[in-house]
Design a protein around this motif. Structure first.
Motif, PDB file in Angstrom:
ATOM      1  N   SER A   1      -3.480 -20.026 -61.906  1.00  0.00           N
ATOM      2  CA  SER A   1      -4.290 -19.946 -63.129  1.00  0.00           C
ATOM      3  C   SER A   1      -3.455 -20.029 -64.402  1.00  0.00           C
ATOM      4  O   SER A   1      -3.910 -20.596 -65.394  1.00  0.00           O
ATOM      5  CB  SER A   1      -5.059 -18.629 -63.139  1.00  0.00           C
ATOM      6  N   GLN A   2      -2.295 -19.396 -64.385  1.00  0.00           N
ATOM      7  CA  GLN A   2      -1.461 -19.329 -65.594  1.00  0.00           C
ATOM      8  C   GLN A   2      -2.284 -18.932 -66.803  1.00  0.00           C
ATOM      9  O   GLN A   2      -2.148 -19.556 -67.862  1.00  0.00           O
ATOM     10  CB  GLN A   2      -0.830 -20.688 -65.861  1.00  0.00           C
ATOM     11  N   GLY A   3      -3.157 -17.958 -66.665  1.00  0.00           N
ATOM     12  CA  GLY A   3      -3.940 -17.471 -67.808  1.00  0.00           C
ATOM     13  C   GLY A   3      -4.847 -18.520 -68.427  1.00  0.00           C
ATOM     14  O   GLY A   3      -5.257 -18.375 -69.578  1.00  0.00           O
ATOM     15  N   GLY A   4      -5.169 -19.589 -67.677  1.00  0.00           N
ATOM     16  CA  GLY A   4      -6.059 -20.629 -68.210  1.00  0.00           C
ATOM     17  C   GLY A   4      -5.346 -21.618 -69.123  1.00  0.00           C
ATOM     18  O   GLY A   4      -5.988 -22.348 -69.881  1.00  0.00           O
ATOM     19  N   ARG A   5      -4.022 -21.664 -69.025  1.00  0.00           N
ATOM     20  CA  ARG A   5      -3.280 -22.650 -69.842  1.00  0.00           C
ATOM     21  C   ARG A   5      -3.577 -24.072 -69.354  1.00  0.00           C
ATOM     22  O   ARG A   5      -4.030 -24.268 -68.234  1.00  0.00           O
ATOM     23  CB  ARG A   5      -1.786 -22.336 -69.796  1.00  0.00           C
TER      24      ARG A   5
ATOM     25  N   TYR B   1      -9.991 -14.258 -63.661  1.00  0.00           N
ATOM     26  CA  TYR B   1      -9.861 -15.651 -63.204  1.00  0.00           C
ATOM     27  C   TYR B   1     -11.065 -16.471 -63.671  1.00  0.00           C
ATOM     28  O   TYR B   1     -10.928 -17.657 -63.969  1.00  0.00           O
ATOM     29  CB  TYR B   1      -9.782 -15.726 -61.672  1.00  0.00           C
TER      30      TYR B   1
ATOM     31  N   ASP C   1     -12.751 -16.159 -66.478  1.00  0.00           N
ATOM     32  CA  ASP C   1     -12.542 -16.524 -67.894  1.00  0.00           C
ATOM     33  C   ASP C   1     -11.445 -17.590 -68.012  1.00  0.00           C
ATOM     34  O   ASP C   1     -11.541 -18.490 -68.842  1.00  0.00           O
ATOM     35  CB  ASP C   1     -12.123 -15.288 -68.713  1.00  0.00           C
ATOM     36  N   TYR C   2     -10.408 -17.485 -67.185  1.00  0.00           N
ATOM     37  CA  TYR C   2      -9.322 -18.481 -67.233  1.00  0.00           C
ATOM     38  C   TYR C   2      -9.872 -19.868 -66.897  1.00  0.00           C
ATOM     39  O   TYR C   2      -9.487 -20.863 -67.528  1.00  0.00           O
ATOM     40  CB  TYR C   2      -8.205 -18.139 -66.246  1.00  0.00           C
ATOM     41  N   GLN C   3     -10.770 -19.946 -65.902  1.00  0.00           N
ATOM     42  CA  GLN C   3     -11.337 -21.252 -65.540  1.00  0.00           C
ATOM     43  C   GLN C   3     -12.159 -21.815 -66.700  1.00  0.00           C
ATOM     44  O   GLN C   3     -12.108 -23.018 -66.974  1.00  0.00           O
ATOM     45  CB  GLN C   3     -12.182 -21.145 -64.274  1.00  0.00           C
TER      46      GLN C   3
ATOM     47  N   LYS D   1     -11.599 -21.332 -69.794  1.00  0.00           N
ATOM     48  CA  LYS D   1     -10.701 -21.660 -70.915  1.00  0.00           C
ATOM     49  C   LYS D   1     -10.040 -23.020 -70.776  1.00  0.00           C
ATOM     50  O   LYS D   1      -9.481 -23.539 -71.734  1.00  0.00           O
ATOM     51  CB  LYS D   1      -9.557 -20.618 -70.947  1.00  0.00           C
ATOM     52  N   THR D   2     -10.014 -23.579 -69.551  1.00  0.00           N
ATOM     53  CA  THR D   2      -9.210 -24.783 -69.311  1.00  0.00           C
ATOM     54  C   THR D   2     -10.049 -25.915 -68.735  1.00  0.00           C
ATOM     55  O   THR D   2     -11.038 -25.675 -68.039  1.00  0.00           O
ATOM     56  CB  THR D   2      -8.031 -24.464 -68.359  1.00  0.00           C
TER      57      THR D   2
ATOM     58  N   ILE E   1      -8.678 -25.034 -61.648  1.00  0.00           N
ATOM     59  CA  ILE E   1      -7.537 -24.185 -61.294  1.00  0.00           C
ATOM     60  C   ILE E   1      -7.257 -24.309 -59.796  1.00  0.00           C
ATOM     61  O   ILE E   1      -8.142 -24.086 -58.973  1.00  0.00           O
ATOM     62  CB  ILE E   1      -7.819 -22.718 -61.705  1.00  0.00           C
TER      63      ILE E   1
END
Ligand code: F42
Length: 145
Positions: free
Chosen positions: A69-73, A125, A127-129, A131-132, A136
Protein backbone atom coordinates in the motif's frame (compact mmCIF):
# COMPACT_ATOMS: atom_id res chain seq x y z
CA UNK A 1 27.34 -13.58 2.86
CA UNK A 2 24.74 -11.13 1.57
CA UNK A 3 24.90 -7.63 2.93
CA UNK A 4 21.97 -6.22 4.94
CA UNK A 5 21.02 -2.70 3.87
CA UNK A 6 18.61 -0.98 6.31
CA UNK A 7 15.70 1.12 5.05
CA UNK A 8 16.61 4.76 4.35
CA UNK A 9 13.42 5.74 6.23
CA UNK A 10 14.54 6.17 9.83
CA UNK A 11 11.35 5.14 11.65
CA UNK A 12 11.15 2.00 9.52
CA UNK A 13 14.81 1.08 10.10
CA UNK A 14 14.38 1.77 13.83
CA UNK A 15 11.36 -0.53 14.02
CA UNK A 16 13.26 -3.34 12.26
CA UNK A 17 16.21 -2.94 14.62
CA UNK A 18 14.01 -3.03 17.73
CA UNK A 19 11.84 -5.89 16.48
CA UNK A 20 14.67 -8.15 15.31
CA UNK A 21 17.12 -7.07 17.99
CA UNK A 22 14.65 -8.10 20.72
CA UNK A 23 13.86 -11.42 19.02
CA UNK A 24 10.29 -10.29 18.37
CA UNK A 25 9.43 -9.04 21.86
CA UNK A 26 9.59 -5.26 21.28
CA UNK A 27 8.63 -2.95 18.41
CA UNK A 28 5.98 -5.42 17.25
CA UNK A 29 3.12 -2.98 16.64
CA UNK A 30 2.58 0.03 14.38
CA UNK A 31 3.74 2.85 16.63
CA UNK A 32 1.38 2.87 19.66
CA UNK A 33 -1.71 1.63 17.80
CA UNK A 34 -1.41 -1.89 19.23
CA UNK A 35 -1.83 -3.22 15.68
CA UNK A 36 0.57 -6.10 14.97
CA UNK A 37 3.39 -5.87 12.46
CA UNK A 38 5.51 -8.58 10.79
CA UNK A 39 8.99 -8.25 9.30
CA UNK A 40 9.38 -9.51 5.73
CA UNK A 41 12.99 -10.21 4.80
CA UNK A 42 13.38 -9.95 1.03
CA UNK A 43 16.22 -9.76 -1.47
CA UNK A 44 16.90 -6.60 -3.49
CA UNK A 45 16.45 -7.49 -7.13
CA UNK A 46 19.18 -5.07 -8.25
CA UNK A 47 21.63 -5.17 -5.36
CA UNK A 48 21.09 -8.75 -4.16
CA UNK A 49 21.20 -7.25 -0.66
CA UNK A 50 19.02 -8.31 2.26
CA UNK A 51 16.10 -5.91 2.79
CA UNK A 52 13.80 -5.96 5.80
CA UNK A 53 10.30 -4.56 5.38
CA UNK A 54 7.82 -4.17 8.25
CA UNK A 55 4.20 -4.72 7.14
CA UNK A 56 0.89 -5.02 8.96
CA UNK A 57 0.13 -8.59 10.02
CA UNK A 58 -2.77 -10.00 8.03
CA UNK A 59 -3.31 -13.76 8.14
CA UNK A 60 -5.38 -16.26 6.21
CA UNK A 61 -4.94 -19.50 8.16
CA UNK A 62 -1.22 -20.33 8.10
CA UNK A 63 -0.66 -17.92 5.18
CA UNK A 64 0.14 -14.21 5.36
CA UNK A 65 -1.34 -11.48 3.16
CA UNK A 66 1.11 -8.75 2.18
CA UNK A 67 -0.31 -5.41 1.07
CA UNK A 68 1.94 -3.11 -1.02
CA UNK A 69 0.00 0.00 0.00
CA UNK A 70 2.76 2.46 0.89
CA UNK A 71 0.12 4.68 2.50
CA UNK A 72 -1.68 5.09 -0.85
CA UNK A 73 1.29 6.71 -2.59
CA UNK A 74 1.21 6.78 -6.43
CA UNK A 75 3.97 4.18 -6.99
CA UNK A 76 4.42 0.64 -5.77
CA UNK A 77 6.96 0.27 -2.97
CA UNK A 78 10.35 -1.06 -4.10
CA UNK A 79 9.88 -4.31 -2.17
CA UNK A 80 7.00 -5.09 -4.58
CA UNK A 81 9.58 -5.46 -7.40
CA UNK A 82 11.88 -7.49 -5.16
CA UNK A 83 9.13 -10.04 -4.49
CA UNK A 84 8.22 -10.27 -8.19
CA UNK A 85 11.84 -11.24 -8.98
CA UNK A 86 12.69 -13.18 -5.78
CA UNK A 87 9.43 -14.54 -4.33
CA UNK A 88 11.15 -16.37 -1.45
CA UNK A 89 10.98 -14.44 1.81
CA UNK A 90 11.42 -14.95 5.50
CA UNK A 91 8.58 -13.73 7.68
CA UNK A 92 9.11 -12.93 11.34
CA UNK A 93 5.86 -12.78 13.32
CA UNK A 94 6.88 -11.83 16.86
CA UNK A 95 9.02 -14.77 18.06
CA UNK A 96 8.19 -17.10 15.15
CA UNK A 97 10.15 -17.15 11.88
CA UNK A 98 8.99 -18.88 8.69
CA UNK A 99 10.46 -19.45 5.23
CA UNK A 100 7.73 -18.58 2.76
CA UNK A 101 7.02 -18.24 -0.94
CA UNK A 102 4.99 -15.27 -2.16
CA UNK A 103 2.69 -14.87 -5.11
CA UNK A 104 0.80 -11.79 -6.30
CA UNK A 105 -2.92 -12.56 -6.41
CA UNK A 106 -4.78 -11.22 -9.48
CA UNK A 107 -7.77 -13.55 -9.69
CA UNK A 108 -10.60 -11.23 -8.75
CA UNK A 109 -12.76 -13.28 -6.36
CA UNK A 110 -9.71 -14.56 -4.45
CA UNK A 111 -8.17 -11.09 -4.41
CA UNK A 112 -11.38 -9.62 -3.13
CA UNK A 113 -11.66 -12.24 -0.34
CA UNK A 114 -8.07 -11.56 0.77
CA UNK A 115 -8.48 -7.77 0.45
CA UNK A 116 -11.50 -7.92 2.78
CA UNK A 117 -9.40 -9.77 5.36
CA UNK A 118 -6.71 -7.10 5.02
CA UNK A 119 -9.14 -4.20 5.52
CA UNK A 120 -10.70 -5.99 8.51
CA UNK A 121 -7.23 -6.34 10.07
CA UNK A 122 -6.11 -2.79 9.19
CA UNK A 123 -9.00 -0.49 8.12
CA UNK A 124 -6.76 2.33 6.74
CA UNK A 125 -5.97 0.09 3.73
CA UNK A 126 -9.44 1.06 2.48
CA UNK A 127 -8.54 4.79 2.59
CA UNK A 128 -5.14 4.12 0.96
CA UNK A 129 -6.88 2.43 -1.99
CA UNK A 130 -9.20 5.44 -2.37
CA UNK A 131 -6.19 7.80 -2.34
CA UNK A 132 -4.40 6.19 -5.30
CA UNK A 133 -5.15 5.37 -8.94
CA UNK A 134 -3.12 2.17 -8.81
CA UNK A 135 -4.73 -1.09 -7.73
CA UNK A 136 -2.82 -1.83 -4.54
CA UNK A 137 -0.93 -5.12 -5.05
CA UNK A 138 -1.68 -8.02 -2.75
CA UNK A 139 0.59 -11.03 -2.22
CA UNK A 140 -0.15 -14.30 -0.51
CA UNK A 141 2.81 -15.83 1.37
CA UNK A 142 2.68 -19.58 1.97
CA UNK A 143 5.01 -21.71 4.10
CA UNK A 144 7.71 -23.62 2.20
CA UNK A 145 7.32 -27.20 3.36
N1 F42 B 1 4.22 -0.48 3.85
C1 F42 B 1 3.31 -1.07 3.08
O1 F42 B 1 3.39 -0.94 1.84
N2 F42 B 1 2.29 -1.81 3.63
C2 F42 B 1 2.16 -1.98 4.98
O2 F42 B 1 1.27 -2.71 5.45
C3 F42 B 1 3.15 -1.33 5.83
C4 F42 B 1 3.11 -1.43 7.24
C5 F42 B 1 4.16 -0.90 8.00
C6 F42 B 1 4.19 -1.09 9.39
C7 F42 B 1 5.24 -0.62 10.14
C8 F42 B 1 6.30 0.04 9.50
O3 F42 B 1 7.36 0.43 10.24
C9 F42 B 1 6.28 0.25 8.14
C10 F42 B 1 5.21 -0.21 7.36
N3 F42 B 1 5.18 -0.04 5.99
C11 F42 B 1 4.18 -0.61 5.20
C12 F42 B 1 6.27 0.67 5.28
C13 F42 B 1 7.19 -0.38 4.64
O4 F42 B 1 7.97 -1.01 5.64
C14 F42 B 1 8.12 0.24 3.57
O5 F42 B 1 8.97 1.17 4.17
C15 F42 B 1 7.37 0.93 2.48
O6 F42 B 1 6.44 0.03 1.93
C16 F42 B 1 8.33 1.42 1.39
O7 F42 B 1 9.04 0.29 0.87
P1 F42 B 1 10.25 0.47 -0.14
O8 F42 B 1 10.76 -0.90 -0.47
O9 F42 B 1 9.85 1.34 -1.29
O10 F42 B 1 11.31 1.21 0.79
C17 F42 B 1 12.19 2.21 0.32
C18 F42 B 1 12.08 3.44 1.19
C19 F42 B 1 13.58 1.64 0.40
O11 F42 B 1 13.90 0.83 1.28
N4 F42 B 1 14.40 2.03 -0.53
C20 F42 B 1 15.76 1.57 -0.62
C21 F42 B 1 16.66 2.69 -1.01
O12 F42 B 1 17.85 2.53 -0.73
O13 F42 B 1 16.15 3.70 -1.55
C22 F42 B 1 15.89 0.51 -1.71
C23 F42 B 1 15.16 -0.72 -1.34
C24 F42 B 1 15.27 -1.84 -2.36
O14 F42 B 1 14.60 -2.87 -2.19
N5 F42 B 1 16.10 -1.75 -3.43
C25 F42 B 1 16.22 -2.79 -4.43
C26 F42 B 1 17.53 -3.52 -4.35
O15 F42 B 1 17.92 -4.18 -5.33
O16 F42 B 1 18.14 -3.54 -3.27
C27 F42 B 1 15.98 -2.19 -5.81
C28 F42 B 1 14.54 -1.87 -5.99
C29 F42 B 1 14.23 -1.11 -7.31
O17 F42 B 1 13.28 -1.52 -7.99
O18 F42 B 1 14.92 -0.12 -7.58
Amino acid sequence: MQEYIPSPIKWVADQVELYEGSGGIEGITLRDTGMPVIIVTNIGWKTGAIRKTPLMRVVDGENYILIASQGGRPKHPLWYHNLKVNPKVEIRDETSVFDMITEEIHQSSERSRLWDLAVAAYPPYHDYQNKTDRLIPLFLAKPIS
